[in-house]
Design a protein around this motif. Structure first.
Motif, PDB file in Angstrom:
ATOM      1  N   ALA A 129       0.832  -1.213   0.000  1.00  0.00           N
ATOM      2  CA  ALA A 129       0.000   0.000   0.000  1.00  0.00           C
ATOM      3  C   ALA A 129       0.862   1.257   0.000  1.00  0.00           C
ATOM      4  N   MET A 130       0.381   2.270  -0.703  1.00  0.00           N
ATOM      5  CA  MET A 130       1.088   3.549  -0.746  1.00  0.00           C
ATOM      6  C   MET A 130       0.097   4.676  -1.008  1.00  0.00           C
ATOM      7  N   LEU A 131       0.472   5.886  -0.577  1.00  0.00           N
ATOM      8  CA  LEU A 131      -0.383   7.047  -0.816  1.00  0.00           C
ATOM      9  C   LEU A 131      -0.339   7.433  -2.283  1.00  0.00           C
ATOM     10  N   ALA A 132      -1.505   7.504  -2.915  1.00  0.00           N
ATOM     11  CA  ALA A 132      -1.578   7.923  -4.315  1.00  0.00           C
ATOM     12  C   ALA A 132      -1.701   9.438  -4.420  1.00  0.00           C
ATOM     13  N   GLU A 133      -2.572  10.035  -3.584  1.00  0.00           N
ATOM     14  CA  GLU A 133      -2.724  11.489  -3.590  1.00  0.00           C
ATOM     15  C   GLU A 133      -3.610  11.927  -2.437  1.00  0.00           C
ATOM     16  N   LEU A 134      -3.523  13.208  -2.117  1.00  0.00           N
ATOM     17  CA  LEU A 134      -4.453  13.874  -1.211  1.00  0.00           C
ATOM     18  C   LEU A 134      -5.161  14.922  -2.051  1.00  0.00           C
ATOM     19  N   ASP A 147     -18.753  15.544   1.041  1.00  0.00           N
ATOM     20  CA  ASP A 147     -18.261  16.910   1.222  1.00  0.00           C
ATOM     21  C   ASP A 147     -17.685  17.154   2.614  1.00  0.00           C
ATOM     22  N   GLY A 148     -18.285  16.544   3.634  1.00  0.00           N
ATOM     23  CA  GLY A 148     -17.805  16.762   4.995  1.00  0.00           C
ATOM     24  C   GLY A 148     -16.493  16.082   5.301  1.00  0.00           C
ATOM     25  N   HIS A 149     -15.984  15.272   4.370  1.00  0.00           N
ATOM     26  CA  HIS A 149     -14.747  14.512   4.617  1.00  0.00           C
ATOM     27  C   HIS A 149     -13.547  15.028   3.819  1.00  0.00           C
ATOM     28  N   ARG A 150     -13.749  16.021   2.959  1.00  0.00           N
ATOM     29  CA  ARG A 150     -12.671  16.459   2.082  1.00  0.00           C
ATOM     30  C   ARG A 150     -11.649  17.314   2.830  1.00  0.00           C
ATOM     31  N   PRO A 151     -10.357  17.265   2.349  1.00  0.00           N
ATOM     32  CA  PRO A 151      -9.811  16.436   1.266  1.00  0.00           C
ATOM     33  C   PRO A 151      -9.676  14.978   1.699  1.00  0.00           C
ATOM     34  N   LEU A 152      -9.504  14.102   0.705  1.00  0.00           N
ATOM     35  CA  LEU A 152      -9.452  12.666   0.956  1.00  0.00           C
ATOM     36  C   LEU A 152      -8.081  12.107   0.578  1.00  0.00           C
ATOM     37  N   TYR A 153      -7.584  11.224   1.422  1.00  0.00           N
ATOM     38  CA  TYR A 153      -6.350  10.501   1.097  1.00  0.00           C
ATOM     39  C   TYR A 153      -6.727   9.284   0.256  1.00  0.00           C
ATOM     40  N   ARG A 154      -6.158   9.196  -0.929  1.00  0.00           N
ATOM     41  CA  ARG A 154      -6.393   8.013  -1.772  1.00  0.00           C
ATOM     42  C   ARG A 154      -5.214   7.069  -1.597  1.00  0.00           C
ATOM     43  N   ILE A 155      -5.502   5.902  -1.047  1.00  0.00           N
ATOM     44  CA  ILE A 155      -4.467   4.906  -0.774  1.00  0.00           C
ATOM     45  C   ILE A 155      -4.600   3.759  -1.765  1.00  0.00           C
ATOM     46  N   ALA A 156      -3.560   3.548  -2.560  1.00  0.00           N
ATOM     47  CA  ALA A 156      -3.546   2.430  -3.516  1.00  0.00           C
ATOM     48  C   ALA A 156      -2.951   1.212  -2.826  1.00  0.00           C
ATOM     49  N   LEU A 157      -3.709   0.124  -2.729  1.00  0.00           N
ATOM     50  CA  LEU A 157      -3.208  -1.077  -2.067  1.00  0.00           C
ATOM     51  C   LEU A 157      -2.280  -1.887  -2.959  1.00  0.00           C
ATOM     52  N   ASN A 158      -2.371  -1.668  -4.277  1.00  0.00           N
ATOM     53  CA  ASN A 158      -1.533  -2.392  -5.239  1.00  0.00           C
ATOM     54  C   ASN A 158      -1.668  -3.908  -5.084  1.00  0.00           C
ATOM     55  N   GLY A 162      -6.513  -4.352  -7.617  1.00  0.00           N
ATOM     56  CA  GLY A 162      -6.315  -2.929  -7.848  1.00  0.00           C
ATOM     57  C   GLY A 162      -7.178  -2.071  -6.939  1.00  0.00           C
ATOM     58  N   MET A 163      -7.361  -2.505  -5.693  1.00  0.00           N
ATOM     59  CA  MET A 163      -8.233  -1.763  -4.777  1.00  0.00           C
ATOM     60  C   MET A 163      -7.589  -0.472  -4.319  1.00  0.00           C
ATOM     61  N   GLU A 164      -8.424   0.572  -4.244  1.00  0.00           N
ATOM     62  CA  GLU A 164      -8.000   1.854  -3.694  1.00  0.00           C
ATOM     63  C   GLU A 164      -8.986   2.270  -2.612  1.00  0.00           C
ATOM     64  N   LEU A 165      -8.454   2.785  -1.503  1.00  0.00           N
ATOM     65  CA  LEU A 165      -9.261   3.208  -0.364  1.00  0.00           C
ATOM     66  C   LEU A 165      -9.138   4.707  -0.189  1.00  0.00           C
ATOM     67  N   THR A 179     -12.344  -0.773  -7.003  1.00  0.00           N
ATOM     68  CA  THR A 179     -11.443  -1.772  -7.578  1.00  0.00           C
ATOM     69  C   THR A 179     -11.202  -1.412  -9.039  1.00  0.00           C
ATOM     70  N   ARG A 180     -10.193  -2.023  -9.619  1.00  0.00           N
ATOM     71  CA  ARG A 180      -9.867  -1.746 -11.023  1.00  0.00           C
ATOM     72  C   ARG A 180     -11.061  -2.071 -11.917  1.00  0.00           C
ATOM     73  N   ASN A 181     -11.722  -3.186 -11.657  1.00  0.00           N
ATOM     74  CA  ASN A 181     -12.863  -3.592 -12.465  1.00  0.00           C
ATOM     75  C   ASN A 181     -13.986  -2.559 -12.388  1.00  0.00           C
ATOM     76  N   GLU A 182     -14.280  -2.057 -11.184  1.00  0.00           N
ATOM     77  CA  GLU A 182     -15.324  -1.039 -11.020  1.00  0.00           C
ATOM     78  C   GLU A 182     -14.971   0.235 -11.770  1.00  0.00           C
ATOM     79  N   ARG A 183     -13.716   0.648 -11.671  1.00  0.00           N
ATOM     80  CA  ARG A 183     -13.319   1.911 -12.324  1.00  0.00           C
ATOM     81  C   ARG A 183     -13.422   1.807 -13.840  1.00  0.00           C
ATOM     82  N   VAL A 184     -12.940   0.703 -14.396  1.00  0.00           N
ATOM     83  CA  VAL A 184     -12.970   0.542 -15.852  1.00  0.00           C
ATOM     84  C   VAL A 184     -14.406   0.538 -16.368  1.00  0.00           C
ATOM     85  N   TRP A 185     -15.269  -0.283 -15.750  1.00  0.00           N
ATOM     86  CA  TRP A 185     -16.634  -0.398 -16.246  1.00  0.00           C
ATOM     87  C   TRP A 185     -17.444   0.873 -16.016  1.00  0.00           C
ATOM     88  N   ASN A 186     -17.137   1.589 -14.957  1.00  0.00           N
ATOM     89  CA  ASN A 186     -17.924   2.781 -14.676  1.00  0.00           C
ATOM     90  C   ASN A 186     -17.641   3.934 -15.625  1.00  0.00           C
TER      91      ASN A 186
END
Length: 475
Positions: A129-134, A147-158, A162-165, A179-186
């Motif tokens: 896991a590593m930080l992808a961005e804030l 909106d009440g949670h921003r900004p958000l830390y995007r953590i890539a689990l690798n 391809g899950m990201e939290l 997940t990678r599958n959700e992102r591609v299809w969406n």
């Protein structure tokens, strides 16, 4: 007739691709919805509360938050210790349960630790896991509920999926996973269907106005085409014939064959963007919410969490309901114990609120209520509790129905006559959200796929005709 033809032609030429995209992406969305963190996924990532580290009481947390009209306080275990989340109509604040210092996440190391612990509890490999961005926004975090949670830390689990939290910088909660599958299809599903590119959607007002007008134009294009299509039919030797040939004939007949579905689906899609323009929103007014919560004495919650609670407790919530404060101890996603703690009561705890409790609170807060009873799952207006076995109670107060979650006391929906009408004009017509079909998911899926495929075929004939018309005009 000529005016209708011109309206249909020159609205449909720029919109025909949009029609095709809406029908095709509707099929994708049925199988792969927009990413969200389900209640089961959220709860699976909670660890047992370390009661020994809870040094301050929920009443002290409310006072330290300085928030007015507090309605809920929640306690859960974070990787850096137990945390209170105090929620009010005006906002929320997270506080460490040992010393009540602010529990905002201002370090990427803390965010990474929170995400890694959550992944471990869910059985997901987070060793890489590593930080992808804030960031305030990305494609999967544009909904306003975050909106009440921003900004958000995007953590890539690798990991292999391809899950990201996404970790809230305000509370330290995991608020979304993808997940990678959700992102591609969406990208060919929800993002296309809702016209949801980040640059537009992060400005809610701009997105709302843009999509509402586009949808209204689509309604006018479809309606004008239907009228023209009916008027152009001819009767020849006891047969109904079309005056058109080739692609125009296909467009004419497919349009008439799918007219009911296309019109109801396009109109109901436009209504999905109503947001209070024509119909009420189903939300409580501030005054109603205050009256239902009452005037809870948060200052009387002076005791810290008792050491006698089950070691399996993953979350404790205190909520205001009718001047009382209830304590809700959750040991599983579908298991909880509920008791009144303010005013002090010797009444035995139960799993959920009872109908008479809800009736007393809503009748006193709203008035004119005739009945309160649990809503059956085959009811046309059923809405589910976040805790699967929990009942949802409906209080009928004149023309307005209040649907209360028996697990948490939350108002799930306020249904007046307009909102009940909206349920049929939008949800029933656009998503086929009918009890009969919801009980037969295979039939519902077949209807979505077949009808939307007809819509795609019809739209493609329009694309071909539009392309030929444009070539003719340019010549």
């Amino acid at each position: 007739m000529r005016i209708l033809v011109l309206i249909h032609r020159w609205l449909s030429i720029p919109l025909c691709l949009l029609f095709a995209m809406w029908f095709a992406s509707g099929i994708v969305m049925h199988f792969v919805p927009f990413p969200e963190l389900t209640e089961a996924e959220r709860f699976a990532g909670l660890s047992a509360i370390d009661v020994s580290m809870v040094k301050r009481s929920p009443g002290e947390a409310v006072a330290a938050s300085t928030l007015k009209n507090v309605r809920r306080v929640r306690l859960w275990q974070r990787s850096d210790g137990p945390v209170y989340l105090v929620s009010a109509a005006s906002g929320m604040k997270a506080l460490h349960a040992d010393d009540l210092r602010a529990a905002d996440v201002d370090s990427e190391q803390v965010a990474l630790a929170i995400a890694s612990e959550y992944a471990r509890l869910r059985g997901v490999n987070a060793s890489a896991a590593m930080l992808a961005e804030l960031a305030d926004y990305d494609q999967w975090t544009v909904p306003n509920g975050l909106d009440g949670h921003r900004p958000l830390y995007r953590i890539a689990l690798n990991d292999s999926a391809g899950m990201e939290l996404y970790v809230s910088s305000r509370t330290g909660e995991i608020v979304r996973d993808t997940t990678r599958n959700e992102r591609v299809w969406n990208y060919v599903g929800s993002v296309a269907h809702w016209i949801y590119p980040t640059a537009l959607r992060k400005n809610w007002m701009a997105w709302n106005v843009t999509v509402w007008w586009l949808s209204l134009a689509a309604v006018i294009a479809a309606l004008s085409g239907l009228i023209v299509g009916l008027l152009r039919l001819r009767r020849v030797r006891d047969r109904i014939v079309s005056p058109y040939r080739k692609w125009h004939a296909w467009h004419h007949w497919l349009g008439l064959a799918s007219a009911v579905f296309v019109m109801t689906w396009i109109v109901s899609g436009w209504l999905s963007m109503d947001h209070g323009r024509l119909f009420t929103t189903g939300a409580l007014t501030r005054s109603e919410a205050d009256r239902i919560a009452g005037m809870p004495a948060w200052g009387e919650l002076t005791s810290t969490v008792p050491g006698s609670i089950s070691p399996a407790a993953r979350e404790i919530e205190w909520f205001a309901f009718g001047d009382r404060i209830y304590q809700r101890i959750r040991t599983g996603v579908d298991a909880q114990q509920l008791s009144v703690v303010v005013p002090a009561s010797d009444a035995p705890s139960s799993s959920f609120l009872q109908a008479d409790e809800v009736n007393a609170v809503i009748s006193r807060a709203v008035g004119g209520c005739s009945s309160t009873k649990a809503v059956e799952r085959d009811d046309d207006y059923f809405v589910a509790s976040e805790v699967a076995p929990a009942p949802v109670y409906r209080s009928v107060c004149g023309d307005v129905w209040y649907q209360i979650d028996g697990a948490s006391g939350a108002n799930l929906e306020k249904l007046d006559a307009q909102r009940r009408t909206y349920r049929w004009l939008y949800r029933a017509l656009h998503t086929f959200d009918l009890p009969t079909l919801m009980a037969r998911p295979s039939l519902r899926t077949a209807m979505v796929v077949v009808l939307c495929t007809f819509g795609v075929a019809f739209s493609i004939t329009g694309v071909v005709i539009a392309w030929r018309r444009l070539r003719l005009e340019f010549r």
